[in-house]
Structures are given as structure tokens and as C-alpha cells.
Motif scaffolding. Structure first.
Motif, mmCIF file in Angstrom:
data_model
loop_
_atom_site.group_PDB
_atom_site.id
_atom_site.type_symbol
_atom_site.label_atom_id
_atom_site.label_comp_id
_atom_site.label_asym_id
_atom_site.label_seq_id
_atom_site.Cartn_x
_atom_site.Cartn_y
_atom_site.Cartn_z
ATOM 1 N N UNK A 138 0.828 -1.212 0.000
ATOM 2 C CA UNK A 138 0.000 0.000 0.000
ATOM 3 C C UNK A 138 0.856 1.252 0.000
ATOM 4 N N UNK A 139 1.999 1.167 0.692
ATOM 5 C CA UNK A 139 2.873 2.326 0.893
ATOM 6 C C UNK A 139 3.899 2.492 -0.234
ATOM 7 N N UNK A 140 3.819 1.632 -1.266
ATOM 8 C CA UNK A 140 4.759 1.761 -2.382
ATOM 9 C C UNK A 140 5.980 0.876 -2.261
ATOM 10 N N UNK A 141 6.015 0.024 -1.208
ATOM 11 C CA UNK A 141 7.111 -0.947 -1.045
ATOM 12 C C UNK A 141 6.522 -2.342 -1.271
ATOM 13 N N UNK A 142 6.973 -3.333 -0.495
ATOM 14 C CA UNK A 142 6.403 -4.678 -0.592
ATOM 15 C C UNK A 142 6.453 -5.206 -2.012
ATOM 16 N N UNK A 143 5.311 -5.621 -2.546
ATOM 17 C CA UNK A 143 5.258 -6.132 -3.920
ATOM 18 C C UNK A 143 4.610 -5.107 -4.855
ATOM 19 N N UNK A 144 4.725 -3.824 -4.487
ATOM 20 C CA UNK A 144 4.061 -2.780 -5.293
ATOM 21 C C UNK A 144 4.633 -2.691 -6.708
ATOM 22 N N UNK A 145 5.881 -3.201 -6.913
ATOM 23 C CA UNK A 145 6.434 -3.193 -8.276
ATOM 24 C C UNK A 145 5.587 -4.047 -9.210
ATOM 25 N N UNK A 146 4.792 -4.952 -8.640
ATOM 26 C CA UNK A 146 3.933 -5.826 -9.454
ATOM 27 C C UNK A 146 2.608 -5.161 -9.822
ATOM 28 N N UNK A 147 2.348 -3.976 -9.268
ATOM 29 C CA UNK A 147 1.075 -3.313 -9.570
ATOM 30 C C UNK A 147 1.134 -2.783 -10.997
ATOM 31 N N UNK A 148 0.234 -3.284 -11.852
ATOM 32 C CA UNK A 148 0.222 -2.853 -13.251
ATOM 33 C C UNK A 148 -0.413 -1.493 -13.405
ATOM 34 N N UNK A 149 -1.530 -1.258 -12.735
ATOM 35 C CA UNK A 149 -2.215 0.035 -12.821
ATOM 36 C C UNK A 149 -3.045 0.244 -11.565
ATOM 37 N N UNK A 150 -3.273 1.506 -11.251
ATOM 38 C CA UNK A 150 -4.124 1.869 -10.112
ATOM 39 C C UNK A 150 -5.510 2.215 -10.621
ATOM 40 N N UNK A 151 -6.592 2.069 -9.831
ATOM 41 C CA UNK A 151 -6.611 1.526 -8.467
ATOM 42 C C UNK A 151 -6.206 0.054 -8.467
ATOM 43 N N UNK A 152 -5.490 -0.338 -7.396
ATOM 44 C CA UNK A 152 -5.025 -1.714 -7.265
ATOM 45 C C UNK A 152 -5.660 -2.368 -6.040
#
Ligand SMILES: NC(=O)c1ccc[n+]([C@@H]2O[C@H](COP(=O)([O-])OP(=O)(O)OC[C@H]3O[C@@H](n4cnc5c(N)ncnc54)[C@H](OP(=O)(O)O)[C@@H]3O)[C@@H](O)[C@H]2O)c1
Length: 318
Positions: free
Chosen positions: A47-61
Motif C-alpha cells: 500500500x505504501x509503495x514498497x512490498x510487492x508494489x512493483x507488481x502493480x500494473x495500474x491503479x486503483x489496485x
């Protein structure tokens, strides 16, 4: 359906409930109606842009890895978990999941039948934390009778399972926690319990074979200080990702081994964990339950870093 989403990296308060399409299962995936969703540090980090956020293709996620619920559709008629089966499991971690929602899809290989004696809330608290504990203690540390193991943060989501599993397999278990959790850790099977708020662990711990570090160098240099309590040739497993880039070099200088770690979804091991939960040889502790619409409060509580056991979102009544 309802799903908790993020519109971009942000604080807990930026979580919102949105109306989104029900996910469509492909290949070996089951569609599950979610009754409860477990809350994990990786959810807050993502949620904060760390973790597995690199896998987020597009927002809203969407967010969320752990779930317990009821199968709505299975890949084929004679599937082992046909529609109506209560199951618990994980989404395709470390891809971005979506269990904070009314429905979720998951691989048939990442779920198991829910232990009947557990409620959906209890079952949702299990998958990522208990699989991480198993993969740390059993698969990585190869715990066994007579092994001396130190587990930092024994009172947390992963830690309370790790302490029980190491004790179950006969290890001599030392763990660290704060004052209010001392007696609980002994109840879970720890032989030595150290209050990290009053006692530097390296002043009292006898040399150990393995350290499972669930705290890391972000707090009080716990990782680096742990090198001093390992016997020559012992193993440090550093679990929090990032934040301590020099762990290999520091371990080599200290004459011990070190490894990082990544949890993996595993329905077969989850079924073994389910049997231990059903028999009462392993227990899950749920600290607090929040409604789905108040995921922000759950993340706020998680980020205080002193939850006892697990935090869970109640998605529906069952
Ligand atoms: N690499 C992977 O695949 C993977 C998988 C799962 C988890 N993780 C990581 O592993 C870590 C632990 O996860 P978790 O789910 O167990 O977290 P958690 O449930 O949020 O951990 C909270 C616990 O940490 C304890 N704690 C806080 N500061 C401490 C300290 N200085 N010494 C000892 N204990 C302390 C608290 O106990 P007291 O209140 O008693 O202090 C509390 O019970 C997180 O960083 C998470 O991101 C990594």
C-alpha cells in the motif's frame, strides 16, 4: 463486488472500498467467496509503495494475500475442492493479490480445506504467516530435537507459529518479545523468553545454532547484534526484506552463515498445517478483527508493530 483498493502509494487512511468486477478464474484457479481476509505486513508495505508494489500494473489496485471462504467455482467437475467447500489459502504471492474483497481467485495449489474446528476468521489468519514459519523453521533451519534456535518477535503473526513449530519438532527455543507477552510465549513452548524492552538479548543468550530474525536491522540493529549469539558456523535467517544490504558480509566476518528468505504459496504444506491446527498441536491467535470497510484501521494497528498474533478483516458473515 466490494474490494479495498489503493489509488497510489499512500498511508493507511488512503485505503478505500470500491465497487469492482468479480475476478474471473483461469486454468487451475478456484473462485472463492471470501468470509475473512488476513492482514500481513506485506499488504501495508505494498500500500505504501514498497512490498510487492512493483507488481502493480495500474491503479486503483486491490490488496490482500490471505483469505478464508467458500469455493464458488472449481476448474473441473471432479476437483478436490468443489463448489461449497470451505477453504483457506493465498493469492498468487508475490504478485498483487486481492483478498480484501467479496471474491478472490487463487491457484488450486495454494489452498487447502479449512480445518473444521477453526472459524473463517481464525483460518484467514493462518496462510502466509504459518507457511512462512514452516518454511523458515522446517525447510530452511531444518529444526530438530536438540537444535538451539533463537526466534526474534515470537509474539507476532509469523513468530507465534514459528515458536510453536520449533518446539513441536523438539528444538530448544529462545524468543524475544515485550513484557506483556512473556508468559504467553512460554505457553506456546518457548524454553527461554527475553524481554526486548528491558534486556539486550546478546547479554543472556547462550550460543545458538540458528537465529530466525523477524525484526531486522530497522529496529535496534537486531540482525547485526544476532551474529554475536550464533555458534561458529551457525545460520542467520534474515526475514524482513531490504534494509540490511550487508548481511552476507557481516555474517562472513563473524564466521557464520546468513540467508535472506522468500515465502512461497504451498497448498500441500498448508494442508499439513491444517491437520496440526485441527488436532490442536498448533494454535492460531487472532488479536483483533476489523470490518472490511475499516481496513485502514487494521493497517494502522499493524503499523504500530505490536500486534499479538494476527489481525483479520471480516468480509462477510459466513
Ligand atoms: N520475506 C518474506 O517472505 C516474509 C514473509 C512474511 C513476513 N515477512 C516479514 O517478517 C516480519 C515479521 O512479520 P509478522 O507478520 O510476524 O509481523 P507482525 O505480526 O506485524 O510482528 C509484530 C510483532 O513484532 C514484535 N516486535 C516488534 N519489535 C520487536 C523487537 N524489537 N524485538 C522483538 N519483537 C518485536 C511485537 O512483539 P511485542 O509487542 O511483544 O514487542 C509484535 O508481536 C515483517 O517484517 C514481515 O514483512 C517476510
Amino acid at each position: 463486488m466490494r474490494a479495498v483498493v489503493v489509488d497510489g502509494p499512500g498511508p493507511a487512511g488512503s485505503l478505500r472500498t470500491a465497487d469492482v468486477a468479480v475476478p474471473v478464474p483461469v486454468m487451475d484457479e478456484v473462485l472463492v467467496r471470501v468470509v475473512a481476509a488476513g492482514v500481513n505486513p506485506v499488504d501495508a508495505q505494498t500500500r505504501d509503495g514498497e512490498g510487492v508494489s512493483a507488481q502493480i500494473g495500474s491503479y486503483p489496485s486491490p490488496l490482500g494475500v490471505d483469505f478464508s471462504g467458500v469455493v464458488v467455482s472449481a476448474p473441473y467437475e471432479a476437483h478436490p475442492t468443489p463448489p461449497g467447500t470451505p477453504v483457506f489459502g493465498m493469492t498468487a504471492f508475490p504478485r498483487v493479490g486481492g483478498s480484501y474483497a467479496d471474491y478472490v481467485v487463487a491457484s488450486s495449489h495454494a489452498i487447502a480445506v479449512k480445518p473444521p474446528r477453526l472459524s473463517h476468521v481464525e483460518a484467514a489468519a493462518v496462510p502466509l504467516a504459518a507457511l512462512t514459519a514452516w518454511q523458515l523453521v522446517v525447510d530452511t533451519a531444518r529444526t530438530h530435537a536438540g537444535q538451539r534456535i533463537l526466534i526474534h518477535a515470537g509474539a507476532g503473526g509469523v513468530g507465534h507459529f514459528a515458536v510453536q513449530l520449533a518446539a513441536h519438532f523438539g528444538a530448544h527455543v529462545t524468543t524475544t518479545c515485550s513484557t506483556r507477552n512473556l508468559s504467553w510465549m512460554r505457553e506456546l513452548g518457548a524454553d527461554v523468553v527475553i524481554d526486548h524492552t528491558t534486556t539486550p538479548f546478546e547479554e543472556v543468550v547462550q550460543p545458538v545454532d540458528v537465529v530466525v530474525d523477524l525484526v531486522g536491522n530497522a529496529h535496534d540493529r537486531t540482525g547485526s547484534r544476532s551474529l554475536a549469539v550464533l555458534r561458529p558456523g551457525g545460520l542467520l535467517v534474515t526475514v524482513p526484506t531490504g534494509g540490511w544490504t550487508r548481511y552476507s558480509e557481516e555474517a562472513a566476518e563473524a564466521g557464520v552463515s546468513a540467508t535472506s528468505f522468500r515465502a512461497t504459496p504451498d497448498g500441500v504444506t498448508l494442508a499439513t498445517i491444517a491437520r496440526l491446527l485441527e488436532s490442536g498441536e498448533l494454535a492460531v491467535y487472532v488479536d483483533r478483527v476489523f470490518p472490511l470497510d475499516n481496513a485502514a484501521a487494521a493497517h494502522g494497528a499493524l503499523e504500530e508493530h505490536h500486534a499479538r498474533g494476527k489481525l483479520v478483516l471480516q468480509v462477510s458473515d459466513g
